[in-house]
Structures are given as C-alpha cells and as structure tokens.
Enzyme design. Structure first.
Site, PDB file in Angstrom:
ATOM      1  N   ASP A 222      -8.164   3.184   1.411  1.00 51.03           N
ATOM      2  CA  ASP A 222      -7.242   3.578   2.472  1.00 51.03           C
ATOM      3  C   ASP A 222      -8.058   4.125   3.645  1.00 51.03           C
ATOM      4  O   ASP A 222      -8.738   5.139   3.514  1.00 51.03           O
ATOM      5  CB  ASP A 222      -6.285   4.644   1.954  1.00 51.03           C
TER       6      ASP A 222
ATOM      7  N   ASN B 172       2.431   1.489   4.324  1.00 50.15           N
ATOM      8  CA  ASN B 172       2.718   0.241   5.035  1.00 50.15           C
ATOM      9  C   ASN B 172       2.393   0.344   6.527  1.00 50.15           C
ATOM     10  O   ASN B 172       3.084  -0.215   7.365  1.00 50.15           O
ATOM     11  CB  ASN B 172       4.167  -0.184   4.800  1.00 50.15           C
TER      12      ASN B 172
ATOM     13  N   CYS C 277       0.872  -1.174   0.000  1.00 52.85           N
ATOM     14  CA  CYS C 277       0.000   0.000   0.000  1.00 52.85           C
ATOM     15  C   CYS C 277       0.912   1.228   0.000  1.00 52.85           C
ATOM     16  O   CYS C 277       2.098   1.120  -0.286  1.00 52.85           O
ATOM     17  CB  CYS C 277      -0.988  -0.007   1.171  1.00 52.85           C
TER      18      CYS C 277
ATOM     19  N   CYS D  36      -1.347   0.657   7.400  1.00 58.10           N
ATOM     20  CA  CYS D  36      -2.766   0.313   7.563  1.00 58.10           C
ATOM     21  C   CYS D  36      -3.113  -0.955   6.786  1.00 58.10           C
ATOM     22  O   CYS D  36      -3.205  -2.036   7.349  1.00 58.10           O
ATOM     23  CB  CYS D  36      -3.679   1.450   7.096  1.00 58.10           C
ATOM     24  N   ARG D  37      -3.279  -0.806   5.485  1.00 58.69           N
ATOM     25  CA  ARG D  37      -3.771  -1.913   4.662  1.00 58.69           C
ATOM     26  C   ARG D  37      -2.775  -3.050   4.500  1.00 58.69           C
ATOM     27  O   ARG D  37      -3.122  -4.220   4.726  1.00 58.69           O
ATOM     28  CB  ARG D  37      -4.180  -1.391   3.279  1.00 58.69           C
ATOM     29  N   SER D  38      -1.565  -2.751   4.085  1.00 56.08           N
ATOM     30  CA  SER D  38      -0.646  -3.852   3.769  1.00 56.08           C
ATOM     31  C   SER D  38      -0.168  -4.649   4.980  1.00 56.08           C
ATOM     32  O   SER D  38      -0.061  -5.872   4.886  1.00 56.08           O
ATOM     33  CB  SER D  38       0.527  -3.378   2.908  1.00 56.08           C
TER      34      SER D  38
END
Length: 165
Positions: free
Chosen positions: A135, A18, A15, A20-22
C-alpha cells in the site's frame, strides 16, 4: 496454490480503500486485457468504506498518468455481497484483504460454484508470487512507482495464464 482457470468474463480488483492500488490495477488490467484481445469486465472496490465516492488518490492519478493510464474518472466503492455473485474472479492486493474477502464470502448463501473465486493478485506472477502489492498511501513517489511495476507484472501473468488455458 496456483489458480488455473480459463479466462473469466469478469474480474474485480480489491484493496483497502479503492483509491490507490485497486483503481490503478483496474485500468492497467483493462488495458492489458484489451491488448491481449480478451473481453473481460474489469472493476475495482475496497474492503473499507472510508473513501466511498472519492476519486483515486492524486498521487496514484499522477503516477498512473505518467505510464499512460487514466484513472481520474474512477470512483471508490466498497465491495458488496453482490460482487461475489456478479464477478467470476476477485483478486486481492494483499493477504489481509484476501482474508477479509474470504470472511465475507463465507457468510454468503449459495454454493461455492455460484460465488466468485478468490485469489491474491500476485498469485500467478513468477516474479512476485505470493507477495502483497504494498500500500503506497503513506509512502513516497518510489512506492507509487513500485505499485505500478508490480501491478503491470501480475496483470500480465494472469493474462498469460489464461491465454495458455
């Protein structure tokens, strides 16, 4: 474009920052692969260097933990040129990160076969096919919950596609 491939030995989830999402995807993917009996090296990174060395966002940690995923020990890092050589598959959380990864890959030396394949994280998912994982950074609790739901769905879709290979 569905990316049909047999089970890769390594997957990098990417993302922007690095945090939140990934990192959430890293742990979910790791757990789902293990449950499926797949031996896959899983890691995560960001296209930006804005959070290198940071722990995942506290809200991501809290929501992940409430679903049984521990991401508090992960540390943000930026995608490197070596990642394109050391991973079989790099999955981007959204179209912009996929475009950034493609641009990075295009300037690298080496044949296409020697570099990681790139795809959108939702590419194999019949529910979210082609959609960005949004995001949640500027969002609220519902946004973090939605991210977990989408990541669980898309990770499972990749695993099912590999098992069918």
């Amino acid at each position: 474009m569905l990316l049909k491939t047999c089970t890769p030995s390594s997957v990098l989830l990417v993302c922007l920052g690095n945090i939140c999402r990934s990192p959430t995807a890293e742990e979910i993917f790791r757990q789902q692969a293990a449950i499926a009996g797949l031996s896959i090296k899983v890691d995560s990174a960001g296209t930006s260097d804005g959070h290198v060395g940071s722990a995942p966002d506290e809200r991501s940690q809290r929501h992940a933990k409430s679903h049984g995923y521990k991401i508090n020990k992960l540390v943000a890092r930026q995608v490197s040129d070596d990642d394109f050589r050391n991973f079989d598959l790099i999955l981007a959380m959204d179209a912009q990160n996929l475009a950034d990864l493609q641009a990075m890959k295009e300037r690298l030396e080496g044949s296409e076969d020697d570099l990681a394949k790139l795809a959108l994280f939702s590419e194999e998912d019949p529910t979210y096919s082609g959609d960005d994982v949004p995001d949640p950074y500027e969002g609220d609790n519902d946004d973090f919950e939605e991210v977990i739901e989408r990541i669980e769905s898309s990770a499972q879709a990749w695993i099912e596609s590999w098992k069918a290979c």
